[in-house]
Design a protein around this motif. Structure first.
Motif, mmCIF file in Angstrom:
data_model
loop_
_atom_site.group_PDB
_atom_site.id
_atom_site.type_symbol
_atom_site.label_atom_id
_atom_site.label_comp_id
_atom_site.label_asym_id
_atom_site.label_seq_id
_atom_site.Cartn_x
_atom_site.Cartn_y
_atom_site.Cartn_z
ATOM 1 N N ALA A 87 -43.400 9.574 19.503
ATOM 2 C CA ALA A 87 -44.178 10.069 20.644
ATOM 3 C C ALA A 87 -45.656 9.735 20.458
ATOM 4 O O ALA A 87 -46.335 9.327 21.407
ATOM 5 C CB ALA A 87 -43.984 11.580 20.794
ATOM 6 N N CYS A 88 -46.166 9.902 19.249
ATOM 7 C CA CYS A 88 -47.562 9.559 18.962
ATOM 8 C C CYS A 88 -47.819 8.076 19.219
ATOM 9 O O CYS A 88 -48.856 7.693 19.765
ATOM 10 C CB CYS A 88 -47.913 9.887 17.507
ATOM 11 S SG CYS A 88 -47.884 11.641 17.105
ATOM 12 N N ASP B 217 -51.597 8.114 20.234
ATOM 13 C CA ASP B 217 -52.351 9.287 19.773
ATOM 14 C C ASP B 217 -52.512 9.181 18.256
ATOM 15 O O ASP B 217 -51.763 9.776 17.476
ATOM 16 C CB ASP B 217 -51.605 10.569 20.154
ATOM 17 C CG ASP B 217 -52.440 11.829 19.916
ATOM 18 O OD1 ASP B 217 -53.431 11.749 19.153
ATOM 19 O OD2 ASP B 217 -52.103 12.883 20.484
ATOM 20 N N LEU B 218 -53.515 8.407 17.851
ATOM 21 C CA LEU B 218 -53.716 8.144 16.430
ATOM 22 C C LEU B 218 -54.125 9.403 15.678
ATOM 23 O O LEU B 218 -53.729 9.608 14.530
ATOM 24 C CB LEU B 218 -54.782 7.058 16.261
ATOM 25 C CG LEU B 218 -54.995 6.524 14.854
ATOM 26 C CD1 LEU B 218 -53.719 5.897 14.305
ATOM 27 C CD2 LEU B 218 -56.122 5.508 14.843
ATOM 28 N N SER B 219 -54.905 10.260 16.327
ATOM 29 C CA SER B 219 -55.370 11.487 15.676
ATOM 30 C C SER B 219 -54.194 12.374 15.274
ATOM 31 O O SER B 219 -54.108 12.850 14.141
ATOM 32 C CB SER B 219 -56.318 12.241 16.614
ATOM 33 O OG SER B 219 -56.691 13.482 16.056
ATOM 34 N N LYS B 220 -53.276 12.593 16.213
ATOM 35 C CA LYS B 220 -52.095 13.412 15.929
ATOM 36 C C LYS B 220 -51.232 12.734 14.867
ATOM 37 O O LYS B 220 -50.695 13.385 13.966
ATOM 38 C CB LYS B 220 -51.287 13.601 17.212
ATOM 39 C CG LYS B 220 -50.075 14.505 17.067
ATOM 40 C CD LYS B 220 -50.494 15.960 17.022
ATOM 41 C CE LYS B 220 -49.298 16.884 17.131
ATOM 42 N NZ LYS B 220 -49.704 18.290 17.077
ATOM 43 N N GLY B 221 -51.107 11.417 14.989
ATOM 44 C CA GLY B 221 -50.310 10.678 14.012
ATOM 45 C C GLY B 221 -50.853 10.824 12.601
ATOM 46 O O GLY B 221 -50.097 10.987 11.643
ATOM 47 N N ARG B 222 -52.170 10.781 12.470
ATOM 48 C CA ARG B 222 -52.783 10.934 11.140
ATOM 49 C C ARG B 222 -52.546 12.342 10.584
ATOM 50 O O ARG B 222 -52.309 12.518 9.387
ATOM 51 C CB ARG B 222 -54.283 10.649 11.209
ATOM 52 C CG ARG B 222 -54.641 9.176 11.429
ATOM 53 C CD ARG B 222 -56.136 8.965 11.222
ATOM 54 N NE ARG B 222 -56.590 7.662 11.663
ATOM 55 C CZ ARG B 222 -56.456 6.546 10.969
ATOM 56 N NH1 ARG B 222 -55.837 6.563 9.804
ATOM 57 N NH2 ARG B 222 -56.922 5.398 11.448
ATOM 58 N N GLY C 264 -41.472 7.141 6.389
ATOM 59 C CA GLY C 264 -42.458 6.118 6.059
ATOM 60 C C GLY C 264 -42.411 4.953 7.028
ATOM 61 O O GLY C 264 -43.455 4.464 7.485
ATOM 62 N N ASN C 265 -41.205 4.519 7.391
ATOM 63 C CA ASN C 265 -41.063 3.406 8.326
ATOM 64 C C ASN C 265 -41.623 3.747 9.700
ATOM 65 O O ASN C 265 -42.268 2.917 10.354
ATOM 66 C CB ASN C 265 -39.592 3.010 8.460
ATOM 67 C CG ASN C 265 -39.028 2.402 7.192
ATOM 68 O OD1 ASN C 265 -39.773 1.990 6.314
ATOM 69 N ND2 ASN C 265 -37.716 2.355 7.077
ATOM 70 N N THR C 266 -41.385 4.989 10.141
ATOM 71 C CA THR C 266 -41.874 5.395 11.459
ATOM 72 C C THR C 266 -43.393 5.513 11.461
ATOM 73 O O THR C 266 -44.056 5.164 12.449
ATOM 74 C CB THR C 266 -41.239 6.732 11.891
ATOM 75 O OG1 THR C 266 -39.839 6.720 11.612
ATOM 76 C CG2 THR C 266 -41.441 6.987 13.365
ATOM 77 N N LEU C 267 -43.963 6.013 10.361
ATOM 78 C CA LEU C 267 -45.422 6.055 10.237
ATOM 79 C C LEU C 267 -46.015 4.654 10.315
ATOM 80 O O LEU C 267 -47.020 4.415 10.997
ATOM 81 C CB LEU C 267 -45.812 6.713 8.909
ATOM 82 C CG LEU C 267 -46.059 8.213 8.907
ATOM 83 C CD1 LEU C 267 -46.180 8.728 7.479
ATOM 84 C CD2 LEU C 267 -47.326 8.549 9.694
ATOM 85 N N LEU C 268 -45.400 3.760 9.621
ATOM 86 C CA LEU C 268 -45.844 2.370 9.610
ATOM 87 C C LEU C 268 -45.826 1.794 11.024
ATOM 88 O O LEU C 268 -46.794 1.166 11.478
ATOM 89 C CB LEU C 268 -44.907 1.570 8.697
ATOM 90 C CG LEU C 268 -45.236 0.111 8.423
ATOM 91 C CD1 LEU C 268 -46.543 0.001 7.678
ATOM 92 C CD2 LEU C 268 -44.116 -0.518 7.607
ATOM 93 N N SER C 269 -44.727 2.027 11.733
ATOM 94 C CA SER C 269 -44.591 1.551 13.101
ATOM 95 C C SER C 269 -45.626 2.200 14.015
ATOM 96 O O SER C 269 -46.184 1.546 14.903
ATOM 97 C CB SER C 269 -43.175 1.855 13.599
ATOM 98 O OG SER C 269 -42.988 1.390 14.905
ATOM 99 N N MET C 270 -45.908 3.484 13.786
ATOM 100 C CA MET C 270 -46.892 4.196 14.606
ATOM 101 C C MET C 270 -48.278 3.563 14.476
ATOM 102 O O MET C 270 -48.965 3.305 15.469
ATOM 103 C CB MET C 270 -46.937 5.664 14.185
ATOM 104 C CG MET C 270 -47.834 6.559 15.029
ATOM 105 S SD MET C 270 -49.556 6.635 14.475
ATOM 106 C CE MET C 270 -49.374 7.381 12.860
#
Length: 725
Positions: A355-356, A361-366, A384-390
């Protein structure tokens, strides 16, 4: 001071323990005392207590006691069976197997125990090995053996072994057993042989709810909505009431068929039978509503659920994401953190991060990234993979690459995520480096990797890298995948190898609409409009319906080849023959087609008759034609139209400036550049690539950094003289 206990006293205490059913705490105290002898009854009762309470430590002490005291009971089949059951129920499969291997002549009960353990916990191959070993030992399987070994076949998708075991069950006269038949249905269904599954099901003399569920689950698994619902109704006519497992099995098929009315009927059935109080059924219902697009129903049902687990929260957050309600998904995540944080799972975090990414929405993602570090979820590869993709989808490629470098656990999906992120953000050279690193790390690229890597080869004008990717795909068997062949056609076309692109196309076993469109577009890129039209006719000949993209490729091909009449005919055929409503891209192609052919007045009339307002790109196509034919007056009018809409890039200014230059209006050309600068548009530096001996050389406008720059420019000057002559 307490007197030491005698052997008789210990034996009496143990017997009393079972006669009076003392607590597990008492059992621990008794087994800590080394008794010299236990009766068979006492021994089996002790072990049974350990099995019921899953007391592995106490069971091991009893086992140790029997071994150390050379107790004759250690060879008793009943004791050995109890010990094996204890280790299996405590998930110590290898200990159970070690015990099994020490038995000189294990009977069918022991074989069944071990086969069942492997069938449920894996490795599934061992269940099959034990089954065949049992047959070779001359021990006949019984009705309990077959359901276990068939379950292992089902998990392995080993349909041939399953067929052989089916024959064995018939040979031993056990084929009418309801549990064996149910296991066979499950096997055939999961292996895709629904006809055989139905044949077994229809041949059953008695069917219980589990058998019906197995057959329904098979049809549901393969998305056969009509058969699933038919069986669901039929079982009720036969007097068998569906249970909660039946409902959970049927709901995904209803969701897949987008049959919300049927879903509501199932919901009503669940309410009448009180199944909706079951958290698994409830989660299935809200997931069904979400996939049918009824997000309000899903949300309302979620809010009234009394019991929610991690899957329920994750399903509702996922429902919002699926239905494009990203902000609601993030709000629900915040609510979950406040109300039920203990149920957070990696799947939940993965959904929220998606969703981020969609909201950028980089702020929420961080913040979620920080949370995963604190809670330890970052160690989960999927998170980890989803963070990377985000990070990549938010355009923060440097952070994505840094995070990628810091990841301890990487799999194929990890590499695919970073490669896809670099591709989307124009980091072409980095993609090839990461791909090489992936191979060196021992992680196997899959077809999704190659679909991302092959376009990079065309972007860098690197046919040699593309050919290597082609060879790799052949070696790995990826060329059987239509999407890989489509990517190869596109890559070879854009690298100037249209003949190889056609060979790939002709060698495909299966072609979809993308395959034909890619090949038609390839001909268009090379100015081979006639070949594109011939291929289009061949496509119609095989009965494949063109789509809107097909006509964009065809019109573009006609434009690049000057086939005005053919282009007009195609445009009319699209509207009148196939009733495809043209979109803005089709009108851009038509304006480009007319403009390139010098039919500027006709292009203007065509724009005026468009059913919607032309955008910047339509006027841009006309402006490009004005530059080619030096129609400055019309070009100035077109630029005014573009300025009213707001130019989307610097290209339109460059076109008009170049047009003024071609008619020697140098002051006007300079003024356009000033307007361009004042409006904040900056022309990106032009760049060209050329591959020589597998090395890609990049050349930027005004850049003299290439080590052979002096020699290159000398030859260019000589060529310019020859061209002028």
């Amino acid at each position: 001071m307490v007197e030491p206990a005698t052997g008789d006293a210990i034996a009496m205490s143990i017997t009393k323990l079972f006669l009076t059913k003392l607590s597990l705490k008492s059992l621990k105290r008794v087994t800590a005392i080394r008794a010299p002898e236990l009766s068979l009854t006492e021994c089996t009762r002790l072990l049974e207590t350990c099995i019921q309470s899953k007391s592995l430590a106490e069971g091991k002490k009893i086992h140790q006691h029997l071994l150390e005291n050379n107790n004759t009971h250690i060879n008793n089949p009943f004791v050995l069976e109890k010990l094996a059951r204890l280790y299996i129920c405590c998930n110590e499969i290898e200990l159970a197997r070690y015990l099994f291997d020490t038995i000189p002549e294990p009977n069918v009960v022991f074989y069944n125990l071990m086969i069942r353990a492997y069938a449920w916990n894996g490795p599934f191959e061992r269940a099959l090995d034990l089954y065949y070993e049992m047959l070779q030992s001359g021990i006949l399987p019984n009705k309990f053996t077959f359901p276990f070994v068939l379950k292992a076949c089902s998990s392995l998708q080993a349909i041939e072994d399953g067929r052989e075991i089916h024959v064995h069950a018939e040979r031993f006269g056990l084929i009418l057993d309801i549990y064996i038949c149910t296991a066979l249905i499950d096997l055939y269904a999961k292996c895709g042989d629904m006809d055989q599954a139905k044949w077994v099901f229809d041949g059953m003399s008695r069917k219980d709810v589990v058998a019906w569920n197995a057959m329904i689950a098979g049809f549901s698994l393969h998305g056969s909505y009509d058969n699933t619902i038919h069986l669901f109704i039929e079982m009720q006519k036969e007097g068998i009431n569906p249970n909660s497992s039946t409902i959970v099995t049927v709901l995904p098929t209803v969701a897949g068929a987008n049959e919300s009315k049927q879903g509501e009927a199932l919901h009503g059935y669940c309410v009448r039978r009180s199944f909706d109080n079951d958290v698994v059924v409830g989660t299935g219902l809200l997931d069904m509503y979400a996939k049918c697009g009824c997000i309000s129903h899903a949300s309302r049902f979620f809010n009234i659920m009394d019991v929610k687990n991690g899957v329920t929260w994750s399903a509702m957050i996922g429902a919002y994401v699926t239905c494009e309600f990203m902000r609601e998904a993030l709000q629900l995540y915040d609510r979950m953190v406040n109300e039920d944080a203990r149920n957070l799972t990696p799947a939940t975090l993965g959904t929220v991060l998606r969703a981020c990414a969609k909201l950028t929405d980089l702020s929420k993602g961080r913040r979620i990234h920080c949370f995963t570090i604190k809670t330890g979820f970052l160690l989960d590869t999927m998170v980890g993979n989803t963070l990377l993709s985000m990070y990549a989808k938010c355009g923060i490629v440097d952070d994505a690459v840094q995070f990628f470098d810091e990841m301890n656990l990487k799999d194929t999906i990890t590499y695919n995520a970073i490669i896809s992120g670099c591709l989307q953000n124009g980091y072409a050279q980095e993609v090839l480096h990461i791909f090489q690193e992936m191979q060196l790390s021992g992680i196997e690229p899959d077809s999704a990797t190659m679909v991302s890597v092959l376009p990079i080869c065309s972007h860098l004008a690197s046919p040699q890298h593309g050919a290597c990717g082609h060879g790799f795909s052949i070696a790995r068997g990826f060329v059987a995948d239509t999407s890989i062949c489509n990517a190869l056609i596109d890559m070879y076309s854009k690298c100037g190898k249209i003949d190889i692109a056609r060979k790939v196309f002709d060698g495909m076993d299966r072609r979809d609409i993308v395959s034909w469109n890619a090949m038609i577009d390839g001909y268009g890129i090379h100015g081979l409009g006639k070949e594109a039209l011939l291929l289009f006719n061949k496509m119609k000949g095989v009965g494949l319906e063109p789509n809107a993209v097909t006509f964009i490729c065809l019109l573009s091909s006609c434009s690049h080849s000057g086939l005005v009449t053919e282009g007009k005919q195609l445009f009319n055929y699209m509207i009148q023959g196939l009733i495809i409503v043209p979109n803005m891209d089709h009108y851009i192609c038509m304006v480009d087609l007319l403009g390139r052919s010098g039919l500027l007045d006709e292009a203007c009339k065509f724009i005026d008759e468009m059913p919607f307002e032309p955008d910047v790109h339509v006027w841009g196509a006309l402006l490009a034609a004005c530059r080619i034919y030096k129609n400055v007056k019309l070009g100035e009018e077109v630029l005014k139209k573009i300025q009213m809409l707001g130019p989307d890039d610097t290209g339109k200014f460059v076109l008009l400036s170049n047009m003024y230059s071609t008619v020697s209006r140098w002051d006007d050309a300079a003024n356009i550049r000033i307007v361009q600068r004042d409006q904040g548009f900056k022309k990106s530096t032009g760049c060209s690539w050329v591959e020589i001996n597998g090395i890609t050389h990049a050349f930027f406008v005004g850049d003299r950094s290439h080590p052979q720059s002096e020699q290159i420019n000398k030859i260019l000057d000589e060529l310019l003289v020859e061209m002028t002559k």
